[in-house]
Structure formats: structure tokens, C-alpha cells
Design an enzyme around this catalytic site. Structure first.
Site, mmCIF file in Angstrom:
data_model
loop_
_atom_site.group_PDB
_atom_site.id
_atom_site.type_symbol
_atom_site.label_atom_id
_atom_site.label_comp_id
_atom_site.label_asym_id
_atom_site.label_seq_id
_atom_site.Cartn_x
_atom_site.Cartn_y
_atom_site.Cartn_z
ATOM 1 C CD GLU A 37 -0.455 0.522 4.471
ATOM 2 O OE1 GLU A 37 0.202 -0.530 4.442
ATOM 3 O OE2 GLU A 37 -1.701 0.554 4.337
ATOM 4 C CG HIS B 273 0.453 -4.060 5.094
ATOM 5 N ND1 HIS B 273 -0.207 -3.690 3.951
ATOM 6 C CD2 HIS B 273 0.819 -5.350 4.898
ATOM 7 C CE1 HIS B 273 -0.246 -4.711 3.111
ATOM 8 N NE2 HIS B 273 0.372 -5.736 3.660
ATOM 9 C CD GLU C 255 -1.803 -3.367 8.946
ATOM 10 O OE1 GLU C 255 -1.434 -2.171 8.964
ATOM 11 O OE2 GLU C 255 -2.431 -3.869 7.981
ATOM 12 C CG HIS D 40 -1.975 -1.062 1.143
ATOM 13 N ND1 HIS D 40 -2.314 -1.848 2.224
ATOM 14 C CD2 HIS D 40 -2.754 -1.490 0.106
ATOM 15 C CE1 HIS D 40 -3.250 -2.709 1.862
ATOM 16 N NE2 HIS D 40 -3.534 -2.512 0.579
ATOM 17 N NE ARG E 126 -6.389 0.044 0.670
ATOM 18 C CZ ARG E 126 -6.215 -0.649 1.810
ATOM 19 N NH1 ARG E 126 -5.663 -0.090 2.849
ATOM 20 N NH2 ARG E 126 -6.602 -1.897 1.888
#
Lengths: 99, 308
Positions: free
Chosen positions: B71, B196, B270, B68, B126
Site C-alpha cells: 500500500e 492504508h 483507506e 501493509h 502484504r
């Protein structure tokens, strides 16, 4: 200014719907205002208890906040000026190194 | 030059690619750079293979960042990882063991077009940058485009949505190139790690359904140790668990595909934070984020080298 200063005045708002009704309202608001959803990645994933972070553009901000206040849903401003945060992320250390 | 590369600031795509060339040249005994194809906008898709070249069979770990575009801490971590590998190889016995026994395939920026776009046009882009002339909206979510329960719950068939699954699975040349590479090496690659932001979570399959994976206890144990190791560095708490319950249901994700493709350990990190800065994590937090994440990755690697 980076990105031609387009993010000046934009904000990131957080809401956490506490009921199914609030979740529905938040989904609808997102779709109506076509917000840039930071998390979750889709309005489909907004449920009771979901932490919802939304990037709202400056020109719709007042209307958005007024509508949100009318619903009684609690919200928090995570980032009051997106452009400022972008500038901080981008070049602070580099500027220091150059100096 | 590589020595002038600052790992505590965010870098443009061009800077990252120049750095990759430099690493390939400077550490030629440990680093091998190659391309696995081209993006939609015809940019090369570069990979760094880390490890001591060996004639004997070696297992491998795949790491990708920047699926993405917005990020940015992901690609920052990928660069940090490579730096740590080459700089500690000579004095860290664990790293020596890793590089002697394994290869690491590192893709610092998977969504190269999107990343470049987020630097030049839209900071919060994104998706990829493939064009959809019919609908007037561009890009596909590269983490909804994999061929596993494609375009089901948690993905969208609307090209204007940020979770658009694409016109068909692996429609995005970036996804297709990585999938082809991993399919060819499915018996070699034992871990798939994708980076991410933001949520501070360590996720494993399934994303598309609520069922438990067959090797749940091994994967859960690896995740538990990894987040504990991460916490030990700066006290940052990461939640961990199946993506469907820990985060939300999504279909067509890379970790589900990797797992279905036979890779026993498939994780999505994440990274920091949980919303104070969100995608705009300051460069001053790159070092602590990467340092703690490095320990988590080393833990996972150690885990997969043992029998479970």
C-alpha cells in the site's frame, strides 16, 4: 522491465457476487486458484455484495476465466496488464525529470 | 538533499530513510528523528517527532503508514504530511498552533522489511517478512498481530494466509516496538492514525465486533467532519464508520488495540482509489490524494484539541 517482467499478462478481475451461492463459488474459486486477493483481504470476508478484486497470474488466467464464465458470474477486468500499470506507477515522472 | 526530494513519486525504503535523516538535519527546530527498535531483518524502525520542543507537557498524535507493504500511497502520504508541516509552519497559524501545542509522531514505514520486499521482489506482498520454517510460508499480517481479541474472527492461524495473525500477539518486532512506544505514552497520545489503501474509507473501532464504542458521538463527529473536509478538496467521497460494519470484521487490528490502550481517537484511513488502479495508484495522483487527506487529518487534529 521491473520485477523481471513477471507480471506481464497478469490481470486484475472484479466480481461482485449477488447471491450467497455466487459468494460461495467466488470463495471456492479463490481458494482453488490461490489468487492474490486485493480486496477483501481474505476469502473469509467474501459475502453477497462484497466487491472482490483478484490478481490472476497469466498462466492460470484462461482457465480461471473459463471457469468463471461457466458459473455465469459477471466479472470485469480492472487491469488488463499488470506489468504495464506497474511500469507506469514506478518511473514515469522520474524518467521525465531525468530527461 | 531534502530540497531535492520529490513528494510526487514513490520512494524506496532507502530513499525514505535518507530523506528522514535530511529532514532531521534541515529542520532541527521542528523535527527530531529516533529509532524505536529493529525489524525482523534488523532494519531500524525510525520515527520523526514533529513539533516545537517544550518543557511543558504536550499531547501527541501518532501517525503510521506502510503497515501493509504493497500500500505505497500510505508512506507517500506520511512524507507529504511531514513536508506540509515544515513548509507551512511559518505562514499557517493553524499549523503553528498544532506544533506549539502538540507533537506528531510519524512512522513513514512501519513494515520496513515488507516494504523493501515489495520494491525488490514481490510488488503485491502484504505481510511482514518473519520466517516460519515449519510451514514454509513467510510473514505475518501486521494488522492482525496486535493484542486485542487476537486471532479471532477475520484473522487466520494459517501461516500461508495473507491475514495470518502470527504465532502469538506482538510476535512481530515491528508491532511490538510500536506497541511498547504507545503503551509508554498512553496518556500523552490522543489520536492514533494509520494509513492504508485502497477503499476510500475512514474507519474507527471496533474492527473485531459490532458494538458501538463508548465515545461514539465524538469519534463519529470527527470522522464526519474529516470526510467532508476531504470531499471539499477534489470531490472524492469517502465512506466512514466502524471498521466492522463499514469494511469487514477483523481481529488483532492496530486501531482496536490503540483504542483499548486508552487512545480516544483511533482511525484507519483507506486511501485512494476504489479499484481502478488499486495498489498501483499512479504517481500523478499522489498530490491530490495527499492534499485532500491532509485536510482530513488537520480536521481530526482540530477536533481533538477541542473538548468533546
Amino acid at each position: 522491465h521491473l520485477y523481471n517482467n513477471r507480471y506481464a499478462g497478469d490481470q486484475v478481475i472484479r466480481v461482485t457476487p449477488t447471491t450467497d451461492e455466487e459468494a460461495e463459488v467466488v470463495r471456492n474459486i479463490n481458494q482453488q486458484f490461490k489468487t492474490d486477493l486485493w480486496q477483501p483481504s481474505s476469502t473469509f470476508n467474501i459475502r453477497t455484495g462484497t466487491i472482490v478484486d483478484m490478481h490472476i497470474e497469466k498462466n492460470t488466467l484462461q482457465t480461471f476465466l473459463a471457469w468463471l464464465q461457466q458459473t455465469g458470474i459477471q466479472y470485469r477486468i480492472l487491469i488488463p496488464d499488470l506489468q504495464q500499470e506497474i511500469e507506469k506507477q514506478h518511473g514515469f515522472k522520474r524518467g521525465r525529470s531525468r530527461r | 538533499s531534502e530540497k531535492g526530494h520529490d513528494y510526487e513519486v514513490y520512494h524506496s525504503l532507502e530513499e525514505i530513510q535518507n530523506w528522514m535523516y535530511d529532514m532531521n538535519k534541515t529542520y532541527s527546530d521542528l523535527v527530531h528523528m529516533f529509532s524505536i527498535g529493529k525489524s525482523y531483518e534488523k532494519r531500524p524502525l525510525f520515527i520523526l517527532r514533529l513539533g516545537k520542543t517544550s518543557q511543558t507537557y504536550k499531547r501527541a498524535v501518532w501517525i503510521d503508514c506502510g503497515i501493509h507493504a504493497r500500500e505505497w500511497i500510505g508512506p507517500a502520504f506520511c512524507q507529504w504530511f511531514v513536508k506540509e508541516v515544515v513548509q507551512t509552519y511559518n505562514n499557517d497559524p493553524v499549523m503553528q498552533m498544532f506544533l506549539n501545542r502538540l507533537y506528531f509522531y510519524i512512522m513513514p514505514v512501519l513494515n520496513v522489511d515488507g516494504y523493501h520486499f515489495s520494491w525488490t521482489n514481490d510488488r503485491f506482498w502484504r505481510k511482514t517478512r518473519s520466517k516460519s520454517y515449519r510451514f514454509g510460508c513467510n510473514g505475518v499480517d501486521a494488522n492482525r498481530n496486535w493484542n486485542v481479541q487476537w486471532c479471532d474472527e477475520g484473522a487466520s492461524s494459517d501461516p500461508c494466509d495473507d491475514i495470518y495473525c502470527g504465532p502469538f500477539p506482538e510476535s512481530e518486532p515491528e508491532v511490538k516496538a510500536v506497541a511498547k512506544f504507545l503503551r509508554k505514552r498512553k496518556h500523552q497520545i490522543k489520536a492514533y492514525l494509520s494509513f492504508h489503501a485502497y477503499a476510500q474509507m475512514l474507519l474507527y473501532p471496533y474492527s473485531y465486533k459490532y458494538e458501538e464504542i463508548p465515545n461514539f458521538s465524538c469519534v463519529e463527529s470527527a470522522a464526519h467532519k474529516a470526510v467532508n473536509a476531504l470531499y471539499s478538496v477534489h470531490g472524492i467521497r469517502y465512506r466512514y464508520g466502524p471498521a466492522s460494519t463499514t469494511m469487514y470484521v477483523s481481529s488483532g487490528s492496530s486501531i482496536d488495540w490503540a483504542y483499548k490502550n486508552g487512545i480516544p481517537y483511533a482511525f484507519a484511513f483507506e486511501l485512494r482509489d476504489t479499484g481502478h488502479y488499486g495498489f498501483l495508484l499512479p504517481d500523478s495522483l499522489i498530490k491530490p490524494t495527499c492534499t485532500e487527506t491532509m485536510l482530513a487529518v488537520k480536521n481530526i487534529t482540530l477536533h481533538l484539541l477541542k473538548k468533546c
